[in-house]
Design a protein around this motif. Structure first.
Motif, PDB file in Angstrom:
ATOM      1  N   GLU A   1       6.931  10.755  -5.002  1.00 13.03           N
ATOM      2  CA  GLU A   1       5.501  10.707  -4.705  1.00 13.03           C
ATOM      3  C   GLU A   1       5.168   9.379  -4.030  1.00 13.03           C
ATOM      4  O   GLU A   1       5.640   8.324  -4.466  1.00 13.03           O
ATOM      5  CB  GLU A   1       4.695  10.848  -5.996  1.00 13.03           C
TER       6      GLU A   1
ATOM      7  N   ASP B   1       0.454  13.848  -3.103  1.00 15.67           N
ATOM      8  CA  ASP B   1      -0.748  13.786  -3.937  1.00 15.67           C
ATOM      9  C   ASP B   1      -1.907  13.644  -2.968  1.00 15.67           C
ATOM     10  O   ASP B   1      -1.979  12.667  -2.224  1.00 15.67           O
ATOM     11  CB  ASP B   1      -0.675  12.595  -4.904  1.00 15.67           C
TER      12      ASP B   1
ATOM     13  N   HIS C   1      -3.651  10.359  -2.294  1.00 19.43           N
ATOM     14  CA  HIS C   1      -2.839   9.188  -1.926  1.00 19.43           C
ATOM     15  C   HIS C   1      -2.742   9.003  -0.413  1.00 19.43           C
ATOM     16  O   HIS C   1      -1.634   8.857   0.134  1.00 19.43           O
ATOM     17  CB  HIS C   1      -1.441   9.307  -2.541  1.00 19.43           C
TER      18      HIS C   1
ATOM     19  N   HIS D   1       0.328  17.248  -5.831  1.00 20.99           N
ATOM     20  CA  HIS D   1      -0.629  16.899  -6.879  1.00 20.99           C
ATOM     21  C   HIS D   1      -1.992  17.088  -6.249  1.00 20.99           C
ATOM     22  O   HIS D   1      -2.365  16.329  -5.354  1.00 20.99           O
ATOM     23  CB  HIS D   1      -0.445  15.446  -7.341  1.00 20.99           C
TER      24      HIS D   1
ATOM     25  N   ASP E   1      -3.351  17.020 -10.536  1.00 22.01           N
ATOM     26  CA  ASP E   1      -3.244  15.670 -11.104  1.00 22.01           C
ATOM     27  C   ASP E   1      -4.632  15.047 -11.021  1.00 22.01           C
ATOM     28  O   ASP E   1      -5.035  14.577  -9.951  1.00 22.01           O
ATOM     29  CB  ASP E   1      -2.222  14.822 -10.334  1.00 22.01           C
TER      30      ASP E   1
HETATM   31 MN    MN Z   1      -0.163  12.085  -8.660  1.00 25.15          MN
END
Ligand code: MN
Ligand code: LRH
Length: 411
Positions: free
Chosen positions: A201, A236, A239, A263, A307
């Motif tokens: 990730e 994610d 991110h 995520h 997430d």
């Molecule tokens: Mn995450």
């Protein structure tokens, strides 16, 4: 179900939509749709400015399994729960039998195993990228423990988020740290058992605010590739720096068969971990479209996971809402007439192509999704069923005492 809707002779688009059995398309899409819930989404979490305690929040792994089972019961789409090693298996491998007991008791399986290399005091200057070989060795040992836990539980993914980085220019050797990370990821890949994968990730910043060692998809992809064939990239959605075209990154990762999973969450500013589809539902629709446009052999193994950090919304309500929203956005993306769209794209009919693409997004799929739920013996309105179940009231009573002691403040 055939229906004539908004026929527009000039553009003739919607004529195409009526020929396709939308209910069938939605049902097929939802039958195959699975999304993993995070154990930490049920616990009291907050921001660095503190957290607001919920009496019903999960305080131990059993309560997390109970909550995850409730979400799966109501949505039929979340049979696995992601575990965070330090938070859910503080005893490491010795906690595996208890997890297996909970899996049997609650009917949901352990999912991705998330090592924790960001909490321990030793990791102040990094974990696998720390200049200290002793500390790197400790971090690698934790990664190998996490792989062993995943192997013992028979789960597929070990999901690595490395928080390592620095806060000031010149204070760390970025190049040396790359080498140290490669060593650790190679050792982790080496330890993977049959059917196991490792997901890398990336995140541009936080908790580090000058450089983060795995900051973007390119760094994650190169590290995954160098680690080995069982290593893939985890995207994610929170991110990415503002303005980043996330679905383009997804398309690239699919193109090079480097995408392992997601995520999902939503954000207005940075890694806000808000409920998916709450700020920009069109974003997730565009991502799902790229997934559904790629060959099945590339996408079948792409893991969908949530997430999020539910700081203000009720934990159960937020999780059920998120799974339902993901199902609805996936159903919309399944309704994109990709054959027609390809024709319009290739003939550069821009407005027609955009209208063909958005036509699916504008569709209110909720009646079809409700139909699908009824046909699968699931509650037609999961959030309403949750409210009527009294589950939240019950756990709030049962867990209040344990949550009363929780620390609310940051410092
Ligand atoms: Mn995450
Ligand atoms: C880091 C992250 C990571 C998890 C953590 C809870 O921001 O996205 O995936 O380990 O949140």
């Amino acid at each position: 179900m055939i229906f004539l809707r908004g026929f527009n002779s000039a553009l003739g688009w919607s004529k195409v939509m009526t020929n396709r059995n939308t209910a069938e398309i939605v049902a097929k899409a939802l039958d195959g749709f699975r999304i993993e819930v995070p154990s930490w989404g049920f616990a009291n979490t907050g921001t660095r400015f503190g957290k607001f305690i919920q009496n019903g929040a999960a305080t131990n792994i059993e309560e997390k399994f109970s909550d995850a089972a409730q979400v799966n019961l109501l949505t039929g789409a979340s049979p696995t729960v992601a575990l965070h090693v330090l938070w859910d298996l503080p005893g490491g491998l010795t906690d595996v039998p208890n997890i297996q007991k909970l899996e049997a008791q609650y009917g949901v399986k352990a999912g991705s195993i998330n090592p924790n290399l960001f909490q321990d005091q030793d990791y102040k200057f990094g974990s696998i990228a720390n200049p200290s070989s002793e500390i790197r060795a400790r971090a690698i040992a934790h990664l190998l423990d996490s792989v062993a836990i995943g192997h013992a539980l028979g789960t597929k993914d070990v999901s690595l988020w490395i928080a390592d980085g620095s806060n000031y220019p010149g204070t760390q050797s970025i190049s040396k740290r790359i080498g140290w990370m490669e060593e650790a990821l190679a050792a982790t890949h080496q330890a993977l058992g049959e059917g196991q994968r490792m997901l890398v990730e990336y995140k541009p910043f936080e908790p580090a605010f000058y450089h983060t060692d795995i900051a973007d998809w390119g760094m994650a992809l190169e590290l995954a590739r160098r680690a080995g064939p069982k290593a893939k990239v985890l995207v994610d959605t929170g991110h990415h720096l503002q303005g980043t075209n996330i679905e383009q990154i997804v398309t690239w990762l699919l193109h090079v068969d480097g995408l392992g999973g997601f995520h999902f969450n939503d954000r207005k500013y940075s890694d806000d971990d808000l409920t998916l589809g709450s700020i920009d539902p069109y974003q997730l629709f565009r991502i799902f479209h790229e997934i559904l446009s790629a060959p099945a052999q590339v996408t079948d193994a792409v893991a969908f996971m949530i997430d999020q950090s539910h700081n203000l919304k009720g934990k159960l309500e937020a999780m059920v809402q998120s799974v339902v929203t993901a199902q609805e956005l996936f159903a919309k993306a399944a309704l994109v007439d990709r054959a027609r769209l390809a024709h319009l794209q290739d003939s550069c009919q821009l407005v027609e192509a955009e209208e063909c693409f958005r036509d699916a997004f504008w569709q209110d799929v909720r009646p079809l999704v409700r139909e699908w739920r009824a046909s699968r013996g699931l509650p037609v309105e999961p959030l309403k069923a949750l409210a009527e179940s009294g589950y939240v009231e019950k756990i709030s009573r049962d867990r209040e005492a344990r949550n009363r002691g929780s620390v609310a403040s940051y410092a």
